[in-house]
Design an enzyme around this catalytic site. Structure first.
Site, PDB file in Angstrom:
ATOM      1  CG  ASP A  56     -65.159  10.841 -30.574  1.00  0.00           C
ATOM      2  OD1 ASP A  56     -65.974  11.016 -31.473  1.00  0.00           O
ATOM      3  OD2 ASP A  56     -64.105  11.478 -30.467  1.00  0.00           O
TER       4      ASP A  56
ATOM      5  CG  ASP B  53     -60.873  10.857 -33.778  1.00  0.00           C
ATOM      6  OD1 ASP B  53     -61.509  10.331 -34.705  1.00  0.00           O
ATOM      7  OD2 ASP B  53     -61.117  11.984 -33.344  1.00  0.00           O
ATOM      8  CD  GLU B  54     -65.769   8.786 -34.923  1.00  0.00           C
ATOM      9  OE1 GLU B  54     -66.881   8.318 -35.200  1.00  0.00           O
ATOM     10  OE2 GLU B  54     -65.582   9.993 -34.713  1.00  0.00           O
TER      11      GLU B  54
END
Length: 389
Positions: free
Chosen positions: A13, A128-129
């Site tokens: 993350d 974003d992950e």
DNA sequence: TCTGGGGTCCTAGGACCC
DNA sequence: TCTGGGGTCCTAGGACCC
């Protein structure tokens, strides 16, 4: 005799991703409370002396929400999802920056490529992950010194270093036997964290956490669990499976039981096709179907045209056309219809979406309008008239 | 000063067909 | 005239996630 390898899945993350990307561009904001969100009306202004003037949260008017906040801003009690007007009451002096998705997407590609250099089996979970399969990587099963899991820990560190080298950004990683636990673990040591857990760590590290930390327990399930006096994952784990099934239904109840015990056998999904493509917008003020007909119609047309371009750019056509309306009281309705031949053409979408709109009672004022195409398939070469663009 | 925009998946009822 | 069961597609809503 060889033992089967221990399964290792990582969840990575990026730390305060959008805000961190903005800090690369505006390093003078480092350490200050910064909030990303809202429209395009608050670009930083370059002054004659070379310094920049930033918009303040206090100056914002509108219906936007916070997309991301830096850690100093979070310390002031604001967080993503919070309305900007409400956030302005808590942190009036915080800097407000507009979202720049193109920029975030570019950094997203860079960090994912950096991870793939170390570990190519990746499940994309958004901008974003990601989840990363570590099980079969060289050294993943090897101890290092007194650390029985030193090998896999070293791989995770390698990934973090590669991400930082490629982007200048930090991330937090959870490494555990499955996706569920890794997702929880990656949050335990943010920012710039690395948390490795095995099943033996569950009572000490997982059970004290609130149930809402489990990916899949949202506001509704969390509230219902609270009425049953279940607040932590450990309290959930104490309940018998049949009792949970009785309270939450066969599927969700059984899943709750598994999740609380850290049981999750899901494989990584390394390839997926989109199911739906949509465009929607919340108006600056609530609009009335009759009194604001012209304005509404123009917005409707614009959404349809954007949607058609999205479909064509991505190379999809779809058969099910739908609309979404949210009224002033926040009630949301959807209507959709399935047409004969899949399309990516604005005119066809507009026609079908217009028919859907006619099936809704438009007495209340409207705050949001959306258009959607689903039942997607790839646009075959030459098969789709909308694909010329 | 309430609550963005883009998604996924699940459930459930009705139509329709075998 | 009544009684089935199963399967698939369509539609609407809702929970949840990033």
């Amino acid at each position: 005799m060889t033992r089967p390898p221990r399964r290792w899945i990582a969840h990575l993350d990026m730390d305060a991703f959008y805000a961190s990307v903005e800090l690369l561009r505006y390093p003078d904001l480092k350490g200050r409370p910064v909030v990303i969100g809202g429209g395009r009306r608050h670009q930083p202004e370059l002054l004659a002396d070379g310094t920049r003037r930033y918009a303040r949260l206090a100056d914002y008017t509108g219906r936007g929400v916070i997309t991301t906040a830096t850690y100093p801003a979070r310390d002031l009690g604001v967080h993503s999802g919070m309305g900007l007007m409400k956030a302005a009451l808590r942190a009036p002096q915080a800097v407000l920056l507009p979202t720049d998705f193109d920029q975030y997407r570019a950094y997203s590609r860079r960090f994912k490529a950096a991870v793939a250099e170390v570990a190519p089996l990746i499940e994309d979970r958004g901008i974003d992950e990601i989840y990363i399969e570590l099980t079969e990587l060289p050294g993943a099963q090897e101890p290092v010194g007194h650390d029985p899991y030193g090998g896999v820990r070293a791989i995770a560190l390698d990934i973090k270093n590669n991400v930082r080298r490629a982007t200048g950004l930090t991330c937090s990683i959870g490494v555990t036997p499955n996706k569920l636990l890794s997702k929880i673990a990656s949050e335990l040591d943010k920012p710039d964290g690395l948390t490795l857990l095995t099943h033996e760590d569950i009572p000490e590290r997982i059970w004290p956490l609130p149930v809402r930390r489990i990916n899949g327990i949202g506001p509704k399930a969390g509230a219902k669990l609270a009425t049953l006096d279940i607040h932590t994952i450990g309290e959930l784990a104490e309940r018998e499976r049949p009792w949970l099934v009785q309270q939450f239904g066969r599927s969700y109840g059984a899943w709750l039981h598994d999740a609380s015990h850290g049981v999750d056998e899901r494989a990584l999904v390394t390839h997926s096709e989109p199911v739906t493509i949509s465009r929607e917008t919340t108006f600056d003020r609530d609009l009335h179907a009759k009194r604001d007909k012209a304005e509404l119609s123009a917005i409707f047309t614009r959404l349809v045209e954007q949607l058609a371009l999205d479909l064509q750019r991505k190379g999809y056509v779809g058969r099910t056309i739908g609309i979404k309306l949210r009224f002033e009281d926040f009630k949301t309705v959807t209507r959709d219809m399935t047409i004969e031949a899949p399309t990516a053409e604005a005119a066809t979408i507009r026609l079908a979406a217009g028919l859907c709109l006619k099936r809704v009672d438009l007495a209340r004022r409207i705050r949001l309008l959306g258009v959607r195409v689903s039942a997607l398939r790839r646009a075959g070469p030459g098969s789709d008239p909308g694909a010329r663009a």
